[in-house]
Design an enzyme around this catalytic site. Sequence first.
Site, PDB file in Angstrom:
ATOM      1  N   HIS A 141       0.817  -1.220   0.000  1.00 14.95           N
ATOM      2  CA  HIS A 141       0.000   0.000   0.000  1.00 14.95           C
ATOM      3  C   HIS A 141       0.851   1.271   0.000  1.00 14.95           C
ATOM      4  O   HIS A 141       0.410   2.311  -0.498  1.00 14.95           O
ATOM      5  CB  HIS A 141      -0.939  -0.011   1.205  1.00 14.95           C
ATOM      6  CG  HIS A 141      -2.065  -0.991   1.066  1.00 14.95           C
ATOM      7  ND1 HIS A 141      -3.223  -0.703   0.394  1.00 14.95           N
ATOM      8  CD2 HIS A 141      -2.191  -2.277   1.499  1.00 14.95           C
ATOM      9  CE1 HIS A 141      -4.030  -1.745   0.421  1.00 14.95           C
ATOM     10  NE2 HIS A 141      -3.423  -2.720   1.077  1.00 14.95           N
ATOM     11  N   ASP A 145       0.134   4.209  -2.517  1.00 20.12           N
ATOM     12  CA  ASP A 145      -0.079   5.623  -2.183  1.00 20.12           C
ATOM     13  C   ASP A 145       0.858   6.517  -2.992  1.00 20.12           C
ATOM     14  O   ASP A 145       0.467   7.606  -3.428  1.00 20.12           O
ATOM     15  CB  ASP A 145       0.146   5.847  -0.690  1.00 20.12           C
ATOM     16  CG  ASP A 145      -0.982   5.288   0.165  1.00 20.12           C
ATOM     17  OD1 ASP A 145      -2.041   4.942  -0.393  1.00 20.12           O
ATOM     18  OD2 ASP A 145      -0.799   5.202   1.391  1.00 20.12           O
ATOM     19  N   GLU A 172      -8.836   4.769  -5.778  1.00 17.83           N
ATOM     20  CA  GLU A 172      -8.004   5.037  -6.958  1.00 17.83           C
ATOM     21  C   GLU A 172      -8.793   5.731  -8.060  1.00 17.83           C
ATOM     22  O   GLU A 172      -8.385   5.747  -9.222  1.00 17.83           O
ATOM     23  CB  GLU A 172      -7.415   3.720  -7.490  1.00 17.83           C
ATOM     24  CG  GLU A 172      -8.408   2.748  -8.100  1.00 17.83           C
ATOM     25  CD  GLU A 172      -9.048   1.823  -7.079  1.00 17.83           C
ATOM     26  OE1 GLU A 172      -9.579   0.774  -7.500  1.00 17.83           O
ATOM     27  OE2 GLU A 172      -9.028   2.137  -5.874  1.00 17.83           O
TER      28      GLU A 172
END
Length: 258
Positions: A141, A145, A172
């Site tokens: 993750h 990000d 997203e």
Amino acid sequence: MPKDYKLVNASSGAALRALKFFAFVLLTALSLATIFAVCMIAFGGLPHERADFIISVIAISACVSAPMGAMAAQNQYQLDRYHSTLHAMASTDPLTGLFNRRSFERFAGEELERIKRTGHESVIAIFDLDNFKAFNDSYGHAFGDHVLTEIAAISHGQLRGPFDKIGRWGGEEFVVLLSNLSIDQAVGVCERLRMRIETSRMLYKGKTASVTASFGIAPLDPVAGLAASLERADELLYQAKGRGRNQVTVAPGARDAA
């Protein structure tokens, strides 16, 4: 805790801080005035002539007002920065720095009013990153990000500065308002953005990856309203995904109608 109580409590705290600052400024001014007056009398004696007295008062006032003005200016500067920070936090997505959903809806609402007045065309585009859950599962993750922030920067660079608005719609998914553009022109903008995303290499802590995006484009309809226009763009986005992803989809006949 009741909302009204919170507001009253916050107002009381603000009033108390203001009074404390006023008392601090007043005491500082009186102290400086006393110090300067004592120094002037000690070195120059008590003025007897009216002109000398007036000059002494002006000199003391200038010596006191300069630091007081600087103190007040610094306090106002810090207050303005604080309010600017609060405004930015309330209107932008904390990860990407793009507009959040509420701010984007406000801009889109203003654009709808302009369309009603001027009759010009504007377009809503929704796009999201293909297979992004699998990307997060594979790369983590943190890398995900980082990709979102990179996509935000790429997208912002492809748009027309203050004329277009882009926001993070959630996860997203991103939403773009293309002001005063036809459907054909909007397709051209989104195609350039899609290719720019596709050809970009994402680098994070020694790992390299690439992503693609799918787009749905719909006119911003002043009759149907914002919610219906967004829903139509979202439907077209899912059509793009169903057709293999990494493409821009427009409603059948929309380009001919434009």
